[in-house]
Design an enzyme around this catalytic site. Structure first.
Site, short mmCIF file in Angstrom:
data_model
loop_
_atom_site.label_atom_id
_atom_site.label_comp_id
_atom_site.label_asym_id
_atom_site.label_seq_id
_atom_site.Cartn_x
_atom_site.Cartn_y
_atom_site.Cartn_z
CG ASN A 37 91.83 43.96 22.53
OD1 ASN A 37 92.16 43.67 22.22
ND2 ASN A 37 91.31 43.24 24.24
CD1 TRP A 38 89.04 45.29 17.28
CD2 TRP A 38 89.89 44.69 14.80
NE1 TRP A 38 88.00 46.53 15.98
CE2 TRP A 38 89.05 46.39 14.67
CE3 TRP A 38 90.72 44.49 14.21
CZ2 TRP A 38 89.12 46.73 13.70
CZ3 TRP A 38 90.89 44.94 12.72
CH2 TRP A 38 89.53 46.34 12.45
CE LYS A 39 89.00 40.58 24.06
NZ LYS A 39 88.13 40.37 25.29
CG HIS A 121 92.91 42.68 28.18
ND1 HIS A 121 92.99 41.28 28.05
CD2 HIS A 121 92.39 43.11 27.66
CE1 HIS A 121 91.63 41.65 27.88
NE2 HIS A 121 91.25 42.42 28.02
CD GLU A 123 90.90 38.06 26.30
OE1 GLU A 123 89.68 37.97 26.99
OE2 GLU A 123 91.51 38.68 25.84
CD GLU A 190 89.23 45.22 29.48
OE1 GLU A 190 88.64 45.21 28.76
OE2 GLU A 190 90.35 44.36 29.58
N GLY A 196 84.14 39.41 28.66
CA GLY A 196 83.42 38.67 26.91
C GLY A 196 81.77 36.91 28.08
CB SER A 235 80.41 43.41 28.95
OG SER A 235 80.81 41.87 29.06
N GLY A 256 85.58 45.24 23.74
CA GLY A 256 86.19 44.05 23.19
C GLY A 256 85.56 44.26 21.73
N GLY A 257 84.23 42.64 22.21
CA GLY A 257 83.62 42.60 21.58
C GLY A 257 82.95 42.98 20.69
#
Length: 279
Positions: A37-39, A121, A123, A190, A196, A235, A256-257
């Site tokens: 998930n590159w967001k 998600h 967010e 999640e 994050g 994470s 994610g990151g």
């Protein structure tokens, strides 16, 4: 009388063994996923560079979910590479089309090569005020259109500290899957408190939660719940991937990151490839 009892016991044992073997077969058929998930990250050039450096595995379903404006270029890069990599959107609208500025329909996603879409998600739930009812509408739209929904659920730190994790997850699951009989979706647990933050859930805690999630799924879908892949997010990275992979109810990760770096993401893929367990 003794023969009747003996026959009953033999039949009972046979049925139990048959059921156990059936469950094991269903579990072994669950697909393993490593999903990025590159967001709101990456430019066109950065996307091209990523796909030049990423590898893939026949033993793991790799899916990349870039921002909407990068979906079609990503589709072309994947096609050019010849690698078995899936493409997914980060959001979908619940109707076919209409006056919804800034939204993306399922048809549009499929038109640019998407097979998957992230729904619910944390967010999106926070910034776009998506509730369980809206998530349910989007899941139904994705399924109707032929997209595989990646349904996200998870509790906040406050809910975790208040010992409400199971209550929250049950509510989200029953809400997202209202009037849905299909098992053609992916779940991603999640924990919001871990996304994050670098404070990922331990593998043992994640396994315990995933097992609970599957028990709730069985209430909703019956035996078909064994077909649903449940991923861990929050994470997840190359350092903790092997610990998650070792757990029986963790069928992959939503990253994610750590998915923004092709080398790091490759390392996670390698962990979940067959033959790399507990490496």
């Amino acid at each position: 009388m003794e023969q009747s009892i003996e026959r009953y016991i033999k039949n009972l044992v046979r049925d139990v063994i048959g059921q156990t073997l059936g469950e094991l077969q269903l579990q072994s058929d669950r697909q393993t996923y490593v999903i990025a998930n590159w967001k709101m990250n990456k430019t066109l050039n950065e996307t091209a560079e990523f796909f030049q450096n990423i590898s893939s595995s026949q033993d793991v379903s790799v899916v990349i979910c870039p921002p909407a404006q990068l979906l079609y270029p990503a589709h072309l890069f994947i096609k050019q590479s010849g690698k078995p990599i899936g493409l997914g959107g980060q959001n979908v609208h619940w109707t076919d089309k209409g006056a919804f500025t800034g939204e993306t329909s399922a048809r549009m996603l499929m038109d640019v090569g998407c097979e998957y879409v992230i729904i619910g998600h944390s967010e999106r739930r926070q910034y776009s005020f998506e509730d369980d009812e809206l998530v349910n509408k989007k899941v139904k739209q994705a399924l109707k259109s032929g997209l595989t929904p990646i349904i996200c659920i998870g509790e906040t730190l406050g809910q975790k500290n208040a010992m409400q994790t199971e209550q929250v997850l049950s509510k989200q699951l029953f809400g997202a899957l209202t009037d849905i009989d299909s098992s053609q979706f992916i779940l991603a647990y999640e924990p919001v408190w871990a996304i994050g933050t670098g404070q990922s859930a331990t593998a043992e805690l994640a396994q315990e939660t995933h097992a609970y999630i599957r028990s709730v799924l069985k209430q909703i879908l019956g035996q078909k719940a064994e077909n649903v892949s449940i991923l861990y997010g929050g994470s997840a990275n190359e350092n903790n991937a092997a610990e998650y992979h070792a757990m029986p109810d963790i069928d992959g990760v939503l990253v994610g990151g750590a998915s923004l770096d092709a080398k790091v993401f490759d390392a996670i893929i390698n962990v979940f490839a067959k033959g790399e367990q507990n490496s």
